[in-house]
Every structure is written in C-alpha cells, then in structure tokens.
Design an enzyme around this catalytic site. Structure first.
Site, PDB file in Angstrom:
ATOM      1  N   ASP A 513       0.829  -1.210   0.000  1.00 27.30           N
ATOM      2  CA  ASP A 513       0.000   0.000   0.000  1.00 27.30           C
ATOM      3  C   ASP A 513       0.867   1.265   0.000  1.00 27.30           C
ATOM      4  O   ASP A 513       2.076   1.205  -0.231  1.00 27.30           O
ATOM      5  CB  ASP A 513      -0.925  -0.054   1.229  1.00 27.30           C
ATOM      6  CG  ASP A 513      -2.303   0.477   0.918  1.00 27.30           C
ATOM      7  OD1 ASP A 513      -2.368   1.583   0.370  1.00 27.30           O
ATOM      8  OD2 ASP A 513      -3.284  -0.202   1.224  1.00 27.30           O
ATOM      9  N   GLY A 555      -3.480   4.869  -7.933  1.00 28.11           N
ATOM     10  CA  GLY A 555      -3.330   5.511  -9.246  1.00 28.11           C
ATOM     11  C   GLY A 555      -2.537   6.800  -9.205  1.00 28.11           C
ATOM     12  O   GLY A 555      -2.398   7.480 -10.228  1.00 28.11           O
ATOM     13  N   ASP A 576     -10.525   3.074  -3.191  1.00 25.75           N
ATOM     14  CA  ASP A 576     -11.181   1.801  -2.832  1.00 25.75           C
ATOM     15  C   ASP A 576     -12.586   1.701  -3.415  1.00 25.75           C
ATOM     16  O   ASP A 576     -13.349   2.663  -3.385  1.00 25.75           O
ATOM     17  CB  ASP A 576     -11.283   1.675  -1.305  1.00 25.75           C
ATOM     18  CG  ASP A 576      -9.923   1.460  -0.670  1.00 25.75           C
ATOM     19  OD1 ASP A 576      -8.899   1.641  -1.358  1.00 25.75           O
ATOM     20  OD2 ASP A 576      -9.884   1.122   0.524  1.00 25.75           O
TER      21      ASP A 576
HETATM   22  C1  GLA Z   1      -6.290   0.585   1.576  1.00 26.43           C
HETATM   23  C2  GLA Z   1      -6.439  -0.313   0.361  1.00 26.43           C
HETATM   24  C3  GLA Z   1      -7.488  -1.372   0.638  1.00 26.43           C
HETATM   25  C4  GLA Z   1      -7.068  -2.185   1.852  1.00 26.43           C
HETATM   26  C5  GLA Z   1      -6.875  -1.243   3.047  1.00 26.43           C
HETATM   27  C6  GLA Z   1      -6.285  -1.975   4.252  1.00 26.43           C
HETATM   28  O1  GLA Z   1      -7.437   1.322   1.810  1.00 26.43           O
HETATM   29  O2  GLA Z   1      -6.786   0.443  -0.765  1.00 26.43           O
HETATM   30  O3  GLA Z   1      -7.647  -2.217  -0.480  1.00 26.43           O
HETATM   31  O4  GLA Z   1      -5.899  -2.882   1.569  1.00 26.43           O
HETATM   32  O5  GLA Z   1      -5.989  -0.190   2.721  1.00 26.43           O
HETATM   33  O6  GLA Z   1      -6.192  -1.144   5.361  1.00 26.43           O
END
Ligand code: GLA
Length: 761
Positions: A513, A555, A576
C-alpha cells in the site's frame, strides 16, 4: 431450467418518497450556490465570515474534477439559504427538519449558523464542540449525510438566511461533496420505515421464487398503517406478472413480516414493494431484484480451463494447479515438463523448480470416466511473473481488519470444495490486519527487527503450507510507512527483513500500500511516489522466492505509466471500491487512459470484486449491486484484463455468486494470453461498447447500459472496425447466437451487459 436454492438477496434499495401533498414546494434544493476554499479555519463556520472571494463549486462531483487535482487535506464548502416556515405547512409531520448533504469523501463536520450539525453522517448534539476527531474515520466516503434537527432547535433560523458550512477532510483519492441532489425538507413518514429485504434471501424451489422479509417502524410515537403492494415486473418489458396486496399495520417501534412467492422465470425482474400510508398517501417504494443464472452447468466430461501460460523465475519454487471441470475423480497428465518439475496425477498440481530459462510447450490432459480433454500450456522460465492477471481471494472486502487465520483457511477450503479451482482461481490473500496494531503496547518486531504477527495468526508458515498443500498460492499485505492503512505495523526501514519473513512463510503475492508513507515523501513528484516501491522491489529480488508484486497507491502520479519500471506486476488505478453502482461504474468505466499499459506481467487493477457477502468486517451484508450490476462487474473486469480478487465471505457463497464466478468463457477473456485490455470504442447516450482483442484473432465485445431504463441498441459493425460477416456467441449463456452482417440489434437491461465474442477469423 435448473432449480436453484440461492441463499442470498440481491437488491437495490431506492426509497423514493412521493409526497402527493404539494410534491415540490416542501423541499428546498441545495444543489447550486456553494462556495469553496482549500485549507482550514474555524472562522469558516461562522455566518459573519466573508466568503465572497471563495470559488464556486459543484457538489455532484469531487473537487479533483473541478481543478483541484490530487488535493488531499482540509477544504470548506459554504452555502447561504433562507429556510421558510412554509416548509412545514404542507407536510403531515411537522416536527423535524432534514438537511441532506449527499455523500462526502472522506469525512465531514457540518455546521449550521456556526454550530455543529452533524459528523460523518451522524447528527451532532447542540453542545458539541468542533475538534479534529472526525477526520480519523475511514471508509465513510460512501455514506449519506442526512442530518435532522427538531423544528424547535435554536440552530435553525426560520424565515431568515442560514449558513450551512461543511468542513471536509480527504485522505487520499478523490475528495469533497460529490453525489448531488442536496436538499432541505421536513422529515416524512417514509423515513421512519426500514426494511431488511436486503438481508433476506430468495428461496428457489419447485419453480417458484419466494421471500420473507420485514418492515420496521422506527418511530417511537407514530403508528404507521397502510397497504403494501408487492409487484413482480420484467426489467426489460416492464410487464407485471405477479401482484399481491397486504395490510401493513406497524405500531411504534414494531416490525411486521411479509412473505410472497411467485413463478420464477430466471430472467431479469424487479420486485417492487410499494407501501402507501393510509392517512397521507405518501409512498415508500423499495425495489428488489431477483438473481438469475446464466452460466450453464459444466459438463461431467473433463474440460481444461485456467491460464494457458505461466511464468516463473529460474530456480524459484514453482506451483501451478491444472484447472479442469468434469466429475471427480480425475487423472491429470502433463507431457514435456521441463527438468525439475513433476505432476501429482491425482490433484493436477505441478511443482518443483526449473533451473534453465526458456519457453516450454506442455500438453495438459485431464481424464475421468466420461472422457478426456487436452490443452496446450506454455511455461515461461524467465524474469516475468503474472503472465495473466492474478485470480484469487482477498480478505479485505469481507473481513476488513477482523480477518483471522480460520477465515483464511475456510476460504482456501471453499476454493477446493466448491470447485473454484476448477475454473482457475488460485490465490488466497490476507489483506491488512495480520500484524500487531500500532496502538498496542506489545513489541511489533522481535529483538532482531523481524516482524511479528498478531494472535489471530499464530503461525504464518503453517498457514502458508496448508494453502500450498491445496495447490493454491498465498498472498499477504503491507505498507511502506510505519503503519498500514488500518493502523497496523508496516515495513518502513524493514523492507528486506519483511521480504525475508514473507519468503520464509511461503508468500507468493504481496499487496504493498501507500499509507503513512506520505510523511516521508518530500512531495508528490514521480521519483518520490516511486521510491518506496523501488525499495521493496529490490528486497523482493534478494529473496529466494518469486513474489507477485501488487502496488496499491490508488493511481497516484499515473502509476500505469511507471508501475512496471519499479517492478510492479499490477497496480491499483483508483481509490477503494464499494458495493454500489456509483462506485463500480465510476471506477470501471473510467479505465481508459491506462489501457495501453496492460500487458502480460503488468496489469491495471481497478480494485477487488464486490459480489457475494461483503462488508469490510466484522458484520457482512449481501452485495448491494443488483444481479445485472454484478454481471456488468465481472464482464467489465474480464474485458479489462483486471486482476480478479473475490472479496466476499466464501463460506456464504450462494449459487448465484458461484455461477457468476465460474463462467469459463467469461474468465477466459480475463486470462487471454495476449493480455490486451479492452478499449472503450463507443459512448452513445448511456450505452458503452468496449472491445477486447484476443489471442486467437477474434474480439470480445461488451455492450453496457448505464441507464436506469433498458435500452434497445444496434451495434454497427463498421463502428468497431468489422466489415465481414461474423459469427456471434453469447458468452454468459455460452451459446452461438448466429451469423450477422452489418449490424447486431439487442436490448440491454438497465446497468446490465450483453457480452459477446465475435469470430472474425
Ligand atoms: C487501503 C487499500 C485497501 C485495503 C486497506 C487496508 O485502503 O486500498 O484495499 O488494503 O488499505 O487497510
């Protein structure tokens, strides 16, 4: 038609309130006239503050598309409006005022005349003071902000100008007030009614579909009486073929159960629940949809599915499970395997490790008592992984941070038991929540700095082994800052150690992430955005294991332009996803500029699937997408060569969702070895046509209807560069439709899709 027992409800919930008394005059539109400024200042909530220099802004779209590209942090919206006491005159209930601010990305603290009105969708008490705690909330960006005030509340200035101010905080991705249709009005009777139809399943038995659900009266003083009309209506023709009227009599805070049953036709249908109140004639309309199955039942004879090409680095552990439908037991063969690989003939698992680089052409075979199937398969030993988009399960969209080892093992078992592996589903991935949380007093790492797992994951190595034993791959998650997005321990300055831990646990896939790295990045320049991914990529290359590398930074900086150069096999292209049409369609239909960057080994990732029971843990609900929206989801993601990561609780996998996830002709588009992402060829009103070039020289075509109504559509072949007579196949039904020249006419359900393969070769 096969009888189905579908333990699930698919629905859309539209509570349309049609007030027959003075329909429009009782609502004030709050759509136009908003002012906007970036930054934060408590003075902005005050009516006396002069905002005349602020910019105008629209509230039906995020600020990113209004000139504030990539802006994260604080911003304020303000609007001035006279609230006339005549609003009260034409309504039955005269006790509360409702201020509807739509959806806000991510968090809000909203004010009326300098006093807090609500926080992240919840009403605020009159003495509540402004603070910063509202901005720690995450995942509220898709929640409606519907604030109510008693008519006697001194915060409202009746017949005078009122100032509504919204303090927004955005922490990544898009930001601002974005869903539109903002209003001020009186609270109506229908707002006291809630329904649990969306958590109640349809049952399918003896050719009938039936459902039992309840309506609840949430008022503690009013008795709500009326008639409930239940109507079953074909989505395309609008023909109503079943109607039943029932008395509704709901004492304060009581619930009433309703059951109905009708002949199921396995076609797109609405079930409308229309509740008309006796005294006001106000109506609450809720629209449900009945799941319908398109994928035919696979033959008992063997058929080989799944990726036709597979890459691994020389000398690294190799694992590939042959995916084949057909009745078990089956016997598998793989002719011409390179040195170092062996096949388990009972399970079809090919394992070992190959030292020599090269391309190896294999003939796979699956046999059972009904016959045998053969298929060509290419193993490429070189530098590339993920030669087709990864297909698997990830814990996030269902369990969120409440994931534990049992849930992960249960999912892996379902992959085997429900036959998902027979269709090429191969990876079981743990998302955030396996590490020690940053809030804990316990050590997060051992004395040598090695990352520790929390008590929900007592032994990662054993977990990895049990996943591999099923022939599946094992995935994990981390972030480059000190903490993950969920506030758990992340990899900052421990990248190599973490990669080594992953290798020792048998990890095959890492989702990495961006969270909390923000404070380390000097700015948002491309080198700064790339830096943490380069560091982890170097670490991943130092370990004795191949790990598919998935970048998750939403992105930023057009990651598709450089994701491959920092070692990414896939990269998220958006924020998300959630299980709503607005989220799905905004993400899915905007995957256009990145198309040319998708190729074997490097994929655009529009986020994980939101079908089945989801909820981001611990409590789950059936996907709020309608059946047609779910067909759109799987069709579009397959056309886009998107990684397919199931995000639901697999132990509650119903027949509809299973059917949706196991159509081999649809999945074959996703796994097509050419690896070309579909392109948006036609946008005409609310119809979009997406075309994907396939390895065999033919094309796949998705005709999508983004409209609320069904659309008749004529596809002119010249618009998609086809001049010859062509054979067309319906991929969901796995049926040839016929041969056509010049054009093809069809009707597409609302939010649905017609997914075709056209044979030009
Ligand atoms: C971000 C990602 C999600 C998930 C969360 C976990 O928001 O985009 O897909 O992995 O972190 O905390």
């Amino acid at each position: 038609m096969k009888l189905l027992n579908i333990y699930k409800v698919i629905f859309i919930f539209i509570a349309i309130t049609a007030n027959f008394i003075g329909a429009q005059q009782d609502v004030l539109q709050l759509e136009k006239g908003w002012k906007f400024v970036q930054g934060d200042n408590p003075q902005y909530s005050l009516p006396s503050y002069d905002d005349s220099k602020w910019k105008n802004i629209l509230v039906d779209r995020e600020w990113e598309v209004q000139g504030y590209q990539d802006y994260d942090g604080y911003a304020w919206y303000r609007i001035k409006i006279i609230i006339p006491s005549s609003l009260k005159n034409n309504t039955f209930l005269k006790d509360s005022l409702e201020i509807f601010l739509g959806k806000i990305d991510d968090c809000d603290q909203s004010f009326i005349n300098g006093k807090i009105l609500g926080i992240n969708g919840k009403n605020a008490a009159i003495d509540k003071q402004a603070d910063d705690s509202f901005k720690t909330a995450r995942y509220y960006y898709n929640r409606n902000r519907r604030y109510t005030l008693s008519v006697n509340d001194p915060r409202i200035l009746w017949d005078k100008e009122n100032l509504i101010a919204v303090r927004v905080y955005d922490q990544g991705g898009k930001g601002g007030i974005y869903s539109g249709d903002l209003t001020i009005g009186m609270v109506k009777l229908v707002e006291y009614i809630s329904s649990n139809h969306d958590h109640c399943v349809f049952n399918f038995d003896k050719g009938n579909a039936s459902k039992t659900f309840s309506l609840k009266n949430n008022s503690n003083s009013l008795t709500l009486k009326g008639k409930l009309l239940i109507q079953v209506q074909n989505k395309l023709t609008k023909k109503i073929y079943f109607e039943e009227k029932k008395d509704a009599n709901l004492a304060p805070l009581s619930s009433q159960m309703f059951s109905y049953s009708f002949k199921n036709r396995n076609e797109p249908v609405y079930v409308n629940y229309i509740l008309e109140f006796d005294n006001t004639k106000e109506r609450a309309i809720i629209v449900d949809e009945v799941p319908y199955v398109l994928t035919p039942v696979p033959s008992l004879k063997p058929k080989i599915n799944g990726a036709k090409v597979y890459g691994q680095r020389p000398g690294k552990p190799f694992l590939y499970s042959i995916a084949a439908t057909g009745e078990d037991p089956m016997i598998f063969e793989a002719a011409n395997l390179p040195d170092g690989l062996k096949i388990d003939r009972k399970t079809g698992i090919i394992s070992g490790s190959v030292l020599n680089k090269g391309e190896y052409s294999i003939k796979l075979e699956a046999k059972n008592k009904y016959g045998a199937a053969k298929s060509d398969f290419k193993i490429v030993i070189g530098e590339m992984l993920a030669l087709t988009p990864p297909m698997g399960w990830n814990s996030w969209n269902c369990w969120g941070l409440s994931v534990d080892q049992e849930k992960v093992i249960a999912s892996a078992k379902v992959f085997k038991q429900k036959g998902l592996m027979k269709h090429g589903w191969t990876s079981i991935n743990i998302d955030d929540g396996w590490e020690i949380t940053g809030r804990s007093q316990d050590p997060k790492r051992d004395a040598d700095g090695k990352i520790l797992c929390n008590s929900k994951f007592p032994n990662m190595k054993t977990l990895g082994d049990s996943i591999h034993a099923l022939g599946l791959k094992f995935g994990i998650y981390s972030s480059p800052g000190e903490l993950t997005c969920g506030g758990y321990t992340a990899s900052y300055q421990h990248e190599l150690q973490d990669a080594q831990s992953y290798a020792s646990w048998g990890v095959d896939y890492l989702k990495y992430d961006w969270c909390s790295y923000e404070t380390h990045a000097k700015d948002r320049s491309i080198p700064e955005l790339q830096k943490p991914y380069i560091v982890m990529n170097e670490a991943l290359h130092k370990i004795d294991r191949d790990i598919v590398y998935s970048l998750c930074q939403y992105g930023n900086g057009n990651v598709w332009e450089w994701g491959a150069s920092v070692g990414g096999n896939l990269w998220r292209t958006t924020g998300d996803i959630t299980d709503t049409w607005s989220s799905l369609s905004t993400i899915g239909f905007n995957q256009t500029v990145n198309a040319k960057y998708a190729k074997p080994g490097n994929w655009n990732d529009p986020d994980m699937l939101v079908v089945g029971w989801v909820g981001w843990g611990p409590s789950l609900h059936p996907s709020r997408l309608t059946p047609d929206e779910q067909y759109t989801h799987i069709s579009l993601w397959s056309l886009l060569s998107a990684p397919l990561l199931i995000g639901c609780d697999l132990t509650r996998l119903d027949d509809f969702t299973l059917n949706l996830l196991t159509n081999d002709e649809v999945l074959a588009l996703d796994q097509d070895p050419l690896g070309k992402q579909a392109v948006q060829k036609i946008v005409k009103d609310n119809i979009q046509v997406w075309v994907k070039e396939l390895q065999d020289g033919n094309k796949a075509i998705g005709i999508f209807n983004l409209d609320k109504e069904p659309q008749k559509y004529t596809l002119n072949f010249s618009d998609i560069d086809i001049n010859a007579k062509i054979k067309i196949r319906d991929l969901w039904r796995q049926k040839d439709i016929g041969t056509f020249s010049g054009k093809y006419e069809t009707t597409v359900p609302s939010h649905g899709v017609i997914l075709l393969k056209v044979f030009t070769k």
